[in-house]
Enzyme design. Structure first.
Site, PDB file in Angstrom:
ATOM      1  N   LEU A 168      54.380  13.000  67.369  1.00 23.85           N
ATOM      2  CA  LEU A 168      54.344  12.413  66.019  1.00 23.85           C
ATOM      3  C   LEU A 168      53.494  11.131  66.025  1.00 23.85           C
ATOM      4  O   LEU A 168      53.919  10.079  65.568  1.00 23.85           O
ATOM      5  CB  LEU A 168      55.782  12.135  65.544  1.00 23.85           C
ATOM      6  CG  LEU A 168      55.999  11.983  64.044  1.00 23.85           C
ATOM      7  CD1 LEU A 168      55.643  13.242  63.279  1.00 23.85           C
ATOM      8  CD2 LEU A 168      57.442  11.575  63.745  1.00 23.85           C
ATOM      9  N   GLY A 169      52.292  11.242  66.581  1.00 22.45           N
ATOM     10  CA  GLY A 169      51.374  10.095  66.595  1.00 22.45           C
ATOM     11  C   GLY A 169      50.559  10.059  65.312  1.00 22.45           C
ATOM     12  O   GLY A 169      51.033  10.434  64.243  1.00 22.45           O
ATOM     13  N   ARG A 170      49.297   9.605  65.451  1.00 19.16           N
ATOM     14  CA  ARG A 170      48.427   9.504  64.270  1.00 19.16           C
ATOM     15  C   ARG A 170      48.302  10.850  63.563  1.00 19.16           C
ATOM     16  O   ARG A 170      48.498  10.959  62.351  1.00 19.16           O
ATOM     17  CB  ARG A 170      47.009   9.054  64.695  1.00 19.16           C
ATOM     18  CG  ARG A 170      46.844   7.577  64.897  1.00 19.16           C
ATOM     19  CD  ARG A 170      45.443   7.288  65.435  1.00 19.16           C
ATOM     20  NE  ARG A 170      45.298   7.823  66.772  1.00 19.16           N
ATOM     21  CZ  ARG A 170      45.494   7.125  67.890  1.00 19.16           C
ATOM     22  NH1 ARG A 170      45.780   5.844  67.819  1.00 19.16           N
ATOM     23  NH2 ARG A 170      45.380   7.678  69.077  1.00 19.16           N
ATOM     24  N   ILE A 171      47.963  11.894  64.339  1.00 21.09           N
ATOM     25  CA  ILE A 171      47.676  13.194  63.723  1.00 21.09           C
ATOM     26  C   ILE A 171      48.974  13.891  63.310  1.00 21.09           C
ATOM     27  O   ILE A 171      49.105  14.338  62.164  1.00 21.09           O
ATOM     28  CB  ILE A 171      46.820  14.044  64.684  1.00 21.09           C
ATOM     29  CG1 ILE A 171      45.445  13.377  64.850  1.00 21.09           C
ATOM     30  CG2 ILE A 171      46.675  15.468  64.173  1.00 21.09           C
ATOM     31  CD1 ILE A 171      44.561  13.950  65.936  1.00 21.09           C
ATOM     32  N   THR A 249      45.467  21.861  67.872  1.00 19.40           N
ATOM     33  CA  THR A 249      44.218  21.114  67.658  1.00 19.40           C
ATOM     34  C   THR A 249      44.207  19.883  68.563  1.00 19.40           C
ATOM     35  O   THR A 249      43.421  18.968  68.336  1.00 19.40           O
ATOM     36  CB  THR A 249      44.084  20.661  66.192  1.00 19.40           C
ATOM     37  OG1 THR A 249      45.277  19.948  65.828  1.00 19.40           O
ATOM     38  CG2 THR A 249      43.856  21.814  65.230  1.00 19.40           C
ATOM     39  N   ARG A 251      44.783  19.252  72.710  1.00 20.31           N
ATOM     40  CA  ARG A 251      43.979  19.436  73.916  1.00 20.31           C
ATOM     41  C   ARG A 251      44.350  20.773  74.549  1.00 20.31           C
ATOM     42  O   ARG A 251      45.543  21.084  74.675  1.00 20.31           O
ATOM     43  CB  ARG A 251      44.228  18.301  74.931  1.00 20.31           C
ATOM     44  CG  ARG A 251      43.505  16.992  74.592  1.00 20.31           C
ATOM     45  CD  ARG A 251      42.005  17.114  74.788  1.00 20.31           C
ATOM     46  NE  ARG A 251      41.263  15.910  74.497  1.00 20.31           N
ATOM     47  CZ  ARG A 251      40.734  15.597  73.308  1.00 20.31           C
ATOM     48  NH1 ARG A 251      40.882  16.406  72.287  1.00 20.31           N
ATOM     49  NH2 ARG A 251      40.032  14.495  73.150  1.00 20.31           N
ATOM     50  N   GLU A 280      36.369  24.608  78.175  1.00 17.04           N
ATOM     51  CA  GLU A 280      35.442  24.511  77.032  1.00 17.04           C
ATOM     52  C   GLU A 280      34.031  24.297  77.554  1.00 17.04           C
ATOM     53  O   GLU A 280      33.857  23.490  78.480  1.00 17.04           O
ATOM     54  CB  GLU A 280      35.853  23.354  76.120  1.00 17.04           C
ATOM     55  CG  GLU A 280      37.205  23.597  75.458  1.00 17.04           C
ATOM     56  CD  GLU A 280      37.656  22.431  74.575  1.00 17.04           C
ATOM     57  OE1 GLU A 280      36.872  21.487  74.356  1.00 17.04           O
ATOM     58  OE2 GLU A 280      38.805  22.474  74.125  1.00 17.04           O
ATOM     59  N   HIS A 300      36.457  23.424  69.136  1.00 14.79           N
ATOM     60  CA  HIS A 300      36.753  21.986  69.264  1.00 14.79           C
ATOM     61  C   HIS A 300      35.934  21.182  68.236  1.00 14.79           C
ATOM     62  O   HIS A 300      35.205  20.251  68.592  1.00 14.79           O
ATOM     63  CB  HIS A 300      36.473  21.485  70.693  1.00 14.79           C
ATOM     64  CG  HIS A 300      37.216  20.229  71.016  1.00 14.79           C
ATOM     65  ND1 HIS A 300      37.681  19.918  72.274  1.00 14.79           N
ATOM     66  CD2 HIS A 300      37.596  19.185  70.228  1.00 14.79           C
ATOM     67  CE1 HIS A 300      38.283  18.744  72.248  1.00 14.79           C
ATOM     68  NE2 HIS A 300      38.243  18.274  71.015  1.00 14.79           N
ATOM     69  N   ALA A 302      37.495  20.314  65.111  1.00 12.91           N
ATOM     70  CA  ALA A 302      38.455  19.965  64.053  1.00 12.91           C
ATOM     71  C   ALA A 302      38.058  18.703  63.293  1.00 12.91           C
ATOM     72  O   ALA A 302      38.303  18.582  62.094  1.00 12.91           O
ATOM     73  CB  ALA A 302      39.849  19.797  64.648  1.00 12.91           C
TER      74      ALA A 302
HETATM   75  P1  NAD Z   1      48.410   9.680  69.359  1.00 20.18           P
HETATM   76  O1  NAD Z   1      48.340   8.970  70.677  1.00 20.18           O
HETATM   77  O2  NAD Z   1      48.440   8.881  68.104  1.00 20.18           O
HETATM   78  O3  NAD Z   1      49.694  10.655  69.321  1.00 20.18           O
HETATM   79  C1  NAD Z   1      50.103  11.435  70.398  1.00 20.18           C
HETATM   80  C2  NAD Z   1      51.609  11.519  70.372  1.00 20.18           C
HETATM   81  O4  NAD Z   1      52.045  12.362  71.438  1.00 20.18           O
HETATM   82  C3  NAD Z   1      52.310  10.154  70.564  1.00 20.18           C
HETATM   83  O5  NAD Z   1      53.148   9.881  69.474  1.00 20.18           O
HETATM   84  C4  NAD Z   1      53.091  10.348  71.844  1.00 20.18           C
HETATM   85  O6  NAD Z   1      54.337   9.640  71.845  1.00 20.18           O
HETATM   86  C5  NAD Z   1      53.310  11.851  71.853  1.00 20.18           C
HETATM   87  N1  NAD Z   1      53.704  12.370  73.151  1.00 20.18           N
HETATM   88  C6  NAD Z   1      53.306  11.950  74.378  1.00 20.18           C
HETATM   89  N2  NAD Z   1      53.915  12.684  75.337  1.00 20.18           N
HETATM   90  C7  NAD Z   1      54.693  13.578  74.668  1.00 20.18           C
HETATM   91  C8  NAD Z   1      55.571  14.604  75.092  1.00 20.18           C
HETATM   92  N3  NAD Z   1      55.768  14.856  76.394  1.00 20.18           N
HETATM   93  N4  NAD Z   1      56.211  15.321  74.152  1.00 20.18           N
HETATM   94  C9  NAD Z   1      56.030  15.099  72.834  1.00 20.18           C
HETATM   95  N5  NAD Z   1      55.218  14.116  72.366  1.00 20.18           N
HETATM   96  C10 NAD Z   1      54.566  13.381  73.287  1.00 20.18           C
HETATM   97  O7  NAD Z   1      47.185  10.699  69.373  1.00 20.18           O
HETATM   98  P2  NAD Z   1      46.488  11.364  68.093  1.00 20.18           P
HETATM   99  O8  NAD Z   1      45.345  10.534  67.661  1.00 20.18           O
HETATM  100  O9  NAD Z   1      47.530  11.768  67.124  1.00 20.18           O
HETATM  101  O10 NAD Z   1      45.857  12.656  68.802  1.00 20.18           O
HETATM  102  C11 NAD Z   1      46.694  13.767  69.133  1.00 20.18           C
HETATM  103  C12 NAD Z   1      45.914  14.756  69.989  1.00 20.18           C
HETATM  104  O11 NAD Z   1      44.797  15.269  69.245  1.00 20.18           O
HETATM  105  C13 NAD Z   1      45.328  14.152  71.283  1.00 20.18           C
HETATM  106  O12 NAD Z   1      45.478  15.069  72.336  1.00 20.18           O
HETATM  107  C14 NAD Z   1      43.855  14.000  70.953  1.00 20.18           C
HETATM  108  O13 NAD Z   1      43.058  14.019  72.113  1.00 20.18           O
HETATM  109  C15 NAD Z   1      43.650  15.238  70.088  1.00 20.18           C
HETATM  110  N6  NAD Z   1      42.450  15.214  69.255  1.00 20.18           N
HETATM  111  C16 NAD Z   1      41.759  16.379  69.061  1.00 20.18           C
HETATM  112  C17 NAD Z   1      40.609  16.394  68.279  1.00 20.18           C
HETATM  113  C18 NAD Z   1      39.849  17.663  68.036  1.00 20.18           C
HETATM  114  O14 NAD Z   1      38.673  17.614  67.705  1.00 20.18           O
HETATM  115  N7  NAD Z   1      40.474  18.820  68.123  1.00 20.18           N
HETATM  116  C19 NAD Z   1      40.142  15.206  67.696  1.00 20.18           C
HETATM  117  C20 NAD Z   1      40.906  14.047  67.849  1.00 20.18           C
HETATM  118  C21 NAD Z   1      42.055  14.066  68.635  1.00 20.18           C
END
Ligand code: NAD
Length: 352
Positions: A168-171, A249, A251, A280, A300, A302
């Site tokens: 439940l981070g940014r995305i 979406t 990793r 990838e 990749h 998104a």
């Molecule tokens: P973020 O750091 O804001 O959120 C990640 C969340 O994962 C955090 O809240 C963290 O507490 C949680 N977390 C960590 N370990 C965990 C576990 N074991 N179980 C459950 N939750 C856990 O990151 P974000 O900006 O929300 O990005 C999320 C993902 O999206 C990342 O892997 C990032 O690399 C990926 N991403 C993909 C693309 C794409 O093009 N597809 C683009 C941007 C980001």
């Protein structure tokens, strides 16, 4: 003083890095690019990093920026990423060596991922591809198998779907917010977020197994690290409903892709929307390429949208490197615990 050396390990465009040349830096360009992220091997990266002051670029899928690369130069101040996610960098080694790692969680990036996640979910549940295909390629006007899923709850007593968000981070948090008007039940699992984050996102905090068992859609939004590597494997897919949809979406390596393929082939789960993969670019012989509408795939991309993409992230990373070269603390630091050590080593000492 010799010219500072900036290694662009994966250029995101053809212009932004020229700013470093303009201020007298020596530039070394890596092989990787946004369209082909394979790039240099770790050994090549270590040679390129000799005597470097800064490394900058977007994600790479070939070599790693490991301790051998990070320790190739005593002057190395910063490794700056254009994108979110620093999984190709040994951040612990960087912290240990007093090197700052920055990343670029711009709204263009995370917001783009949320929009794509929503699109994946709707495309699969509303049978967008199948309905379009049927009308263009068959004489049928309407057929029962093209019945789609009503997503939200209704006043007539239909409960609507349960959507499970892992991370439940940014995305993940923004996805939860965007689901609110749909009047669905949203569950979330994230052991590192405080309870108020779940309340603000209007979601129910549950453990991972409950989320997997009760959700009609499971969407993965975790960072990739040792703990989240393969966190979705045979056991986890086995807990999901046979009608459930899995979205990723985040990793690729957070999912055991072989287990996911088995789950789709055995009909343990119904469908998957995937933007990221263990390897990838996705190998040409991957069984995922051979599957029918059970999978919805994208490369990749998104966050890649007109007017957004990694452009804002390139600006952040470029600014971060320019500051670090001038001996100033950059803004978007990922490994904040390195700050006192970095200050001792570089603050006030300009390399340009
Ligand atoms: P973020 O750091 O804001 O959120 C990640 C969340 O994962 C955090 O809240 C963290 O507490 C949680 N977390 C960590 N370990 C965990 C576990 N074991 N179980 C459950 N939750 C856990 O990151 P974000 O900006 O929300 O990005 C999320 C993902 O999206 C990342 O892997 C990032 O690399 C990926 N991403 C993909 C693309 C794409 O093009 N597809 C683009 C941007 C980001």
């Amino acid at each position: 003083m010799s010219a500072p050396k900036v290694v662009v390990f994966a250029p995101g465009d053809e212009d932004s890095y020229k700013k470093f040349e303009e201020i007298g830096c020596e530039l070394v360009l890596g092989k990787a690019s946004w369209s082909d992220p394979t790039g240099n091997t770790t050994g090549e990266l270590a040679s390129m990093a000799l005597e470097a002051d800064a490394l900058i670029g977007t994600s790479i899928k070939g070599g790693k920026i490991d301790r051998s690369v990070l320790s190739a130069s005593e002057h190395l101040r910063i490794v700056a990423k254009y994108s979110v996610g620093v999984d190709e960098i040994d951040v612990d080694a960087a912290t240990d060596l007093g090197i700052i790692v920055t990343h670029a969680p711009t709204e263009a990036n995370w917001g783009g991922v949320v929009e794509t996640t929503m699109t994946q979910m709707l495309t699969i549940l509303k049978k967008v591809r199948q309905r379009d295909y049927a009308l263009k390629n068959t004489a049928d006007w309407r057929t029962p198998e093209l019945t789609a899923t009503h997503i939200g709850s209704r006043e007539d007593g239909y409960a609507g779907l349960t959507i499970g968000i892992i991370g439940l981070g940014r995305i993940g948090g923004r996805f939860a917010q965007m689901l609110a008007p749909w009047r669905v039940r949203v569950l979330a699992y994230d052991p590192y977020q405080p309870i108020d984050r779940f309340i603000h996102a209007n979601v129910q905090r549950v453990d991972m197994d409950t989320l997997l068992k009760e959700s009609d859609v499971v969407s993965l939004h975790v960072v990739l690290n040792k703990e989240t590597y393969h966190m979705m494997s045979d056991r986890e897919f086995g807990l999901m409903k046979p009608t459930a949809v899995f979205l990723n979406t985040s990793r690729g390596p957070a999912v055991d892709e072989a287990a996911l393929i088995r789950a789709l082939q055995d009909k343990t789960i119904a469908a998957a929307g995937l933007d990221v993969f263990e390897i990838e670019p996705l190998p040409m012989d991957s069984p995922l390429r051979e599957m029918d509408d059970r999978v919805l795939l994208s490369a990749h991309v998104a966050a890649h949208n007109y007017g957004a993409g990694i452009g804002p992230g390139i600006e952040w990373a470029t600014e971060d490197v320019l500051k670090a070269l001038k001996g100033q603390l950059p803004e978007h630091i990922f490994n904040k615990e390195v700050i006192p050590r970095w200050r001792e080593r570089f603050e006030g000492r300009s390399a340009v």
